[in-house]
Scaffold this active site. Structure first.
Site, PDB file in Angstrom:
ATOM      1  N   SER A   1      75.239  -0.939  35.934  1.00  0.00           N
ATOM      2  CA  SER A   1      74.057  -0.083  35.786  1.00  0.00           C
ATOM      3  C   SER A   1      72.826  -0.885  36.174  1.00  0.00           C
ATOM      4  CB  SER A   1      73.901   0.416  34.339  1.00  0.00           C
ATOM      5  OG  SER A   1      74.787   1.468  34.054  1.00  0.00           O
ATOM      6  N   ALA A   2      72.034  -0.362  37.109  1.00  0.00           N
ATOM      7  CA  ALA A   2      70.875  -1.097  37.612  1.00  0.00           C
ATOM      8  C   ALA A   2      69.820  -1.353  36.544  1.00  0.00           C
ATOM      9  CB  ALA A   2      70.252  -0.330  38.779  1.00  0.00           C
ATOM     10  N   THR A  61      75.355  14.259  47.281  1.00  0.00           N
ATOM     11  CA  THR A  61      74.317  13.535  48.012  1.00  0.00           C
ATOM     12  C   THR A  61      73.866  12.311  47.222  1.00  0.00           C
ATOM     13  OG1 THR A  61      73.551  15.625  48.946  1.00  0.00           O
ATOM     14  CG2 THR A  61      72.047  13.743  49.095  1.00  0.00           C
ATOM     15  N   CYS A 109      73.344   3.405  22.566  1.00  0.00           N
ATOM     16  CA  CYS A 109      74.124   4.640  22.481  1.00  0.00           C
ATOM     17  C   CYS A 109      74.471   4.998  21.038  1.00  0.00           C
ATOM     18  CB  CYS A 109      75.395   4.514  23.310  1.00  0.00           C
ATOM     19  SG  CYS A 109      75.057   4.269  25.060  1.00  0.00           S
ATOM     20  N   THR A 118      78.290   4.333  32.769  1.00  0.00           N
ATOM     21  CA  THR A 118      79.071   5.345  32.057  1.00  0.00           C
ATOM     22  C   THR A 118      79.874   6.193  33.030  1.00  0.00           C
ATOM     23  OG1 THR A 118      77.567   5.464  30.155  1.00  0.00           O
ATOM     24  CG2 THR A 118      78.911   7.411  30.615  1.00  0.00           C
ATOM     25  N   ASN A 131      78.249  -5.552  24.225  1.00  0.00           N
ATOM     26  CA  ASN A 131      76.841  -5.160  24.286  1.00  0.00           C
ATOM     27  C   ASN A 131      76.104  -5.315  22.957  1.00  0.00           C
ATOM     28  OD1 ASN A 131      78.720  -2.878  23.771  1.00  0.00           O
ATOM     29  ND2 ASN A 131      76.830  -1.749  23.363  1.00  0.00           N
ATOM     30  N   GLN A 138      76.844  -5.421  31.251  1.00  0.00           N
ATOM     31  CA  GLN A 138      75.926  -6.412  30.679  1.00  0.00           C
ATOM     32  C   GLN A 138      75.917  -7.736  31.442  1.00  0.00           C
ATOM     33  OE1 GLN A 138      73.710  -6.004  28.294  1.00  0.00           O
ATOM     34  NE2 GLN A 138      74.306  -3.994  27.537  1.00  0.00           N
TER      35      GLN A 138
END
Length: 387
Positions: free
Chosen positions: A199-200, A237, A327, A71, A151, A179
């Site tokens: 996205s992991a 960071t 979502c 996102t 998705n 995906q």
């Protein structure tokens, strides 16, 4: 009660090996921006993962920018294209992920960007002829944003062909690849896409860790200021443990890609056969039941009865599935994808269900799902007869 998890398109269980690597990384508390040894040790962990990911995608390490998730990556790419690269028109589809759809809407509202929607057909496919025609209709700076795999229904876009069309017409191309990265062998040295996202947690890595692929020739600039981190494209960071977890999860996924994909496709084929046998009249949305035309991890089921409580009923039996995307969960109205694929009569008489798999999914779990669906379907059949 035995619990069965079949919502892997929303998120996946964290692999034990990933947890081990993350715990080890957490013991290194250095700030990666510090010049002393503590900081440099943390920096090395990040750069090792960056090189690994870049090697997997056949790009340079400088083109991998770590973020918190897909996102954030999608937001950064789309907004910076408008604010910094002079994009005046965006070509997209109405069935993109919410983080893409809502960001594009914001650019239209706040930045007066022209938005052109390519309407999918009843199978959920986008016309590439229409895309090319639309690109040729104007010479304004254009961004095309189309997801690699939907998705909800799993339809696969010919990402290389779209990228080539965009390149031939002087347009930038962004693809939401959340995906598909680590589920497919993707080579960005052969696919001229300008931007992509990851996205992991979609491949057994940690939530809160992802990356953006940003082609070095694009000229994209940072939206988050306050430091030179991530090649000055994302100040702040870095999440060292999260990045390390992403790296380990991607390593496991790519090393086992052939075995995992073969197992999951077999599970998906088995699910199609068992649900068809258990629930007469069941259909499958989009191309989700077509091997090769859809992502092997996703199956979009259309049950031949209306039951808004189906997700809760399954959950009460220990089975986790989705009635749409994560979502959109909790929404009482149909998703935009279903609105595009089904007419009003179908929407009022059917129930969509997304079943999504991982290499951990077993046939026994699918058997249990189908037995519960069979009972629920029988209950609706009785209700209809009595009515």
């Amino acid at each position: 009660m035995k619990k069965i998890y079949l919502d892997n398109a929303a998120t996946t269980p964290l692999a034990d090996e990933v947890i081990t690597e993350m715990v080890s990384a957490m013991k290194n508390f250095g700030n990666p921006s510090s010049t002393h040894s503590y900081g440099q040790e943390a920096k090395i962990l990040i750069e090792n993962v960056r090189r690994q990911v870049a090697d997997d995608l056949k790009v340079t390490p400088a083109e991998i920018i770590f973020t918190s998730c897909g996102t954030e990556s999608n937001n950064m790419i789309i907004k910076s294209c408008v604010r910094n690269l002079g994009v005046q028109r965006i070509i997209t589809s109405p069935i993109e992920h919410k983080c893409v759809a809502e960001t594009i809407t914001e650019m239209r509202t706040r930045k007066n960007v022209e938005v052109v929607y390519l309407k999918p057909d009843k199978t959920g496919d986008i016309s590439l002829d229409e895309l090319e025609k639309t690109l040729k209709s104007s010479d304004v700076k254009t961004l095309v944003s189309l997801m690699h795999a939907n998705n909800e229904i799993g339809n696969l876009l010919d990402i290389k062909k779209v990228a080539t069309i965009c390149k031939e017409n002087g347009a930038l191309f962004h693809s939401d690849t959340v995906q598909t990265i680590a589920h497919m062998d993707i080579d960005f040295s052969e696919i001229p896409v300008d931007f992509a996202s990851c996205s992991a947690h979609k491949f057994h890595g940690p939530k809160g860790s992802g990356f953006a692929f940003i082609r070095k020739s694009s000229g994209l600039k940072s939206l988050i200021t306050g430091g030179p981190q991530e090649r000055s494209l994302r100040a702040g960071t870095e999440n060292v443990a999260g990045i390390v977890g992403l790296g380990k999860a991607m390593e496991l996924a790519m090393t086992n890609l052939d075995a995992y994909s073969k197992h999951i496709q077999e599970i998906k084929d088995y699910t199609i056969a068992r649900i068809t046998e258990s629930v007469p009249g069941v259909r499958f949305n989009g191309r989700s039941a077509e091997a090769g035309a859809s992502l092997y991890t996703v199956l979009s089921v259309l049950l031949p009865f209306k039951d808004p409580m189906i997700g809760m009923k399954l959950d009460m039996q220990g089975i986790a599935v989705s009635q749409g995307s994560a979502c959109s969960s909790g929404a009482s109205k149909p998703s935009m994808v279903m609105l595009m694929l089904l007419d009003d009569e179908e929407l009022n008489a059917t129930t969509p269900l997304r079943v999504s798999f991982s290499h951990l999914t077993t046939r026994e779990e699918i058997d249990d799902l189908c037995e519960v669906l069979k009972k629920i379907a029988s209950g609706h059949l009785i209700e209809n007869v009595n009515g």
